[in-house]
Design an enzyme around this catalytic site. Structure first.
Site, mmCIF file in Angstrom:
data_model
loop_
_atom_site.group_PDB
_atom_site.id
_atom_site.type_symbol
_atom_site.label_atom_id
_atom_site.label_comp_id
_atom_site.label_asym_id
_atom_site.label_seq_id
_atom_site.Cartn_x
_atom_site.Cartn_y
_atom_site.Cartn_z
ATOM 1 N N SER A 161 -0.220 11.569 -8.022
ATOM 2 C CA SER A 161 -0.972 11.614 -6.763
ATOM 3 C C SER A 161 -2.453 11.857 -7.075
ATOM 4 C CB SER A 161 -0.422 12.760 -5.909
ATOM 5 O OG SER A 161 -1.275 12.997 -4.824
ATOM 6 N N TYR A 174 1.721 21.406 -4.431
ATOM 7 C CA TYR A 174 1.863 19.960 -4.640
ATOM 8 C C TYR A 174 0.819 19.479 -5.650
ATOM 9 C CZ TYR A 174 2.390 14.994 -3.254
ATOM 10 O OH TYR A 174 2.603 13.631 -3.231
HETATM 11 P P1 NAD Z 1 9.342 9.706 1.156
HETATM 12 O O1 NAD Z 1 9.438 11.094 1.725
HETATM 13 O O2 NAD Z 1 9.245 8.543 2.050
HETATM 14 O O3 NAD Z 1 10.575 9.457 0.189
HETATM 15 C C1 NAD Z 1 11.056 10.396 -0.695
HETATM 16 C C2 NAD Z 1 12.538 10.075 -0.953
HETATM 17 O O4 NAD Z 1 13.006 11.003 -1.932
HETATM 18 C C3 NAD Z 1 13.410 10.255 0.305
HETATM 19 O O5 NAD Z 1 14.195 9.101 0.506
HETATM 20 C C4 NAD Z 1 14.271 11.475 -0.037
HETATM 21 O O6 NAD Z 1 15.588 11.406 0.496
HETATM 22 C C5 NAD Z 1 14.295 11.434 -1.558
HETATM 23 N N1 NAD Z 1 14.532 12.747 -2.142
HETATM 24 C C6 NAD Z 1 14.011 13.934 -1.745
HETATM 25 N N2 NAD Z 1 14.477 14.924 -2.508
HETATM 26 C C7 NAD Z 1 15.319 14.342 -3.411
HETATM 27 C C8 NAD Z 1 16.125 14.858 -4.448
HETATM 28 N N3 NAD Z 1 16.165 16.171 -4.724
HETATM 29 N N4 NAD Z 1 16.873 13.999 -5.166
HETATM 30 C C9 NAD Z 1 16.863 12.669 -4.896
HETATM 31 N N5 NAD Z 1 16.116 12.136 -3.914
HETATM 32 C C10 NAD Z 1 15.357 12.968 -3.177
HETATM 33 O O7 NAD Z 1 8.148 9.785 0.101
HETATM 34 P P2 NAD Z 1 6.940 8.788 -0.180
HETATM 35 O O8 NAD Z 1 5.828 9.153 0.722
HETATM 36 O O9 NAD Z 1 7.413 7.385 -0.250
HETATM 37 O O10 NAD Z 1 6.522 9.294 -1.634
HETATM 38 C C11 NAD Z 1 7.102 8.796 -2.828
HETATM 39 C C12 NAD Z 1 6.368 9.402 -4.018
HETATM 40 O O11 NAD Z 1 4.965 9.097 -3.924
HETATM 41 C C13 NAD Z 1 6.456 10.916 -4.095
HETATM 42 O O12 NAD Z 1 6.535 11.307 -5.436
HETATM 43 C C14 NAD Z 1 5.159 11.371 -3.495
HETATM 44 O O13 NAD Z 1 4.805 12.656 -3.942
HETATM 45 C C15 NAD Z 1 4.220 10.304 -4.007
HETATM 46 N N6 NAD Z 1 2.981 10.132 -3.243
HETATM 47 C C16 NAD Z 1 3.003 9.898 -1.902
HETATM 48 C C17 NAD Z 1 1.792 9.704 -1.235
HETATM 49 C C18 NAD Z 1 1.771 9.455 0.232
HETATM 50 O O14 NAD Z 1 0.666 9.356 0.787
HETATM 51 N N7 NAD Z 1 2.898 9.314 0.881
HETATM 52 C C19 NAD Z 1 0.594 9.757 -1.921
HETATM 53 C C20 NAD Z 1 0.614 10.000 -3.287
HETATM 54 C C21 NAD Z 1 1.811 10.166 -3.933
#
Ligand code: NAD
Length: 278
Positions: A161, A174
């Site tokens: 991130s 985070y």
């Molecule tokens: P999201 O919340 O849409 O999806 C996360 C998924 O992980 C969900 O389907 C959830 O069921 C699953 N999950 C949660 N805990 C789990 C566990 N213990 N075991 C297995 N699965 C599990 O998330 P997103 O926004 O698509 O983010 C995906 C990645 O990108 C993450 O690592 C997040 O930190 C990173 N990220 C997101 C953003 C953003 O703006 N959304 C920005 C930078 C980085």
């Protein structure tokens, strides 16, 4: 020679039912990769997997596993071996923040209630966020990289991130956990460099998704919060990124296009990390 060399490879995508990772999984499927959607949520994982199979005509399965429970990951690996074969690509996508590790106040001026500041953060919130983002990257790497090391070929892509470079206000757990992901990406890249396994990371910029909606959109009005406006002002492209925009970098890192690349973290951020704000 196929420059990508992705066809019929087998990829495990943790958090694969989520917003970013389901889109990433589709982009791999479009290159002929067989997909394992691994997620806590079995129904959502199966749904994404069958949609992928239908759209891209490539084998795809949805499995329920917890990235914090090594035995559930090992059980998933057994199913993957039975149904598909050894793992070539791992995308460590499961991750996120928690309101319990988020301060209400960005910068203290000394007049606010202590519980709205650093002093109100909950230890359990830190544990949860550190576990999900760091241990949730460590354990799947430990389990799924066994196939890669055995065959001297494989790729791990961690999802980091923007806050891994410089912490964002309000979300210290985070930020620190994603900084640990970057550090671990470099460590594992060095450790695996001579056994044919590359380890890199993508650092997405700001996307509007479920995990951060409570910070970026006013629940009552649906308008951008002051924090959203700061993000847009700090992003030279002056907009949020989309999950689709992560996929070019994913394909680059997953494929032979990056055969000499290991231990790097690529920002995909509309210029956020390059901009001083002036
Ligand atoms: P999201 O919340 O849409 O999806 C996360 C998924 O992980 C969900 O389907 C959830 O069921 C699953 N999950 C949660 N805990 C789990 C566990 N213990 N075991 C297995 N699965 C599990 O998330 P997103 O926004 O698509 O983010 C995906 C990645 O990108 C993450 O690592 C997040 O930190 C990173 N990220 C997101 C953003 C953003 O703006 N959304 C920005 C930078 C980085």
């Amino acid at each position: 020679m196929n420059a990508l060399n992705l066809k019929d490879k087998i990829a495990v995508i943790t958090g694969g039912a989520g917003v970013i990772c389901s889109t990433m999984a589709k982009s791999l499927a479009a290159e002929g990769v067989k997909i394992v959607i691994l997620d806590l949520n079995q129904d959502a994982a199966s749904e994404v997997a069958s949609a992928i199979e239908k759209e891209f005509k490539t084998k795809s399965i949805g499995l329920s596993a917890n990235v914090l429970d090594k035995s559930s990951l090992q059980a998933a690996l057994k199913v993957i071996h039975d149904k598909l074969g050894p793992v070539d690509i791992l995308v460590n996508g499961a991750g996120g923040n928690s309101p319990a590790a988020t301060s209400k106040v960005e910068k203290m001026d000394g007049t606010e209630k202590p519980e709205d500041t650093f002093f109100g953060l909950q230890t359990e919130g830190f544990d949860k966020v550190f576990d999900l983002n760091f241990k949730g990257t460590l354990l799947p790497s430990m389990v799924f990289a066994t196939d890669m090391v055995a065959r001297k070929s494989g790729v791990i892509i961690n999802i980091s991130s923007m806050n891994s470079y410089r912490p964002l206000t309000k979300i210290p757990a985070y930020s620190a956990a994603k900084a640990a992901v970057n550090n671990f990406t470099q460590w594992l890249a060095v450790h695996f460099a001579k056994v044919g396994v590359r380890v890199n990371a993508i650092a997405p910029g700001f996307l509007l998704t479920n995990q951060n909606r409570f910070l970026l959109v006013d629940e009552k009005t649906g308008e951008m919060t002051p924090r959203s406006r700061k993000i847009i002002n700090g992003t030279p492209m002056e907009r949020f990124c989309t999950p689709e925009e992560m996929c070019g970098t994913l394909i680059y890192l997953a494929s032979d296009l990056s055969s000499a690349v290991t231990g790097i973290i690529i920002p995909v951020d509309g210029g956020f990390s390059a901009y001083s704000g002036v």
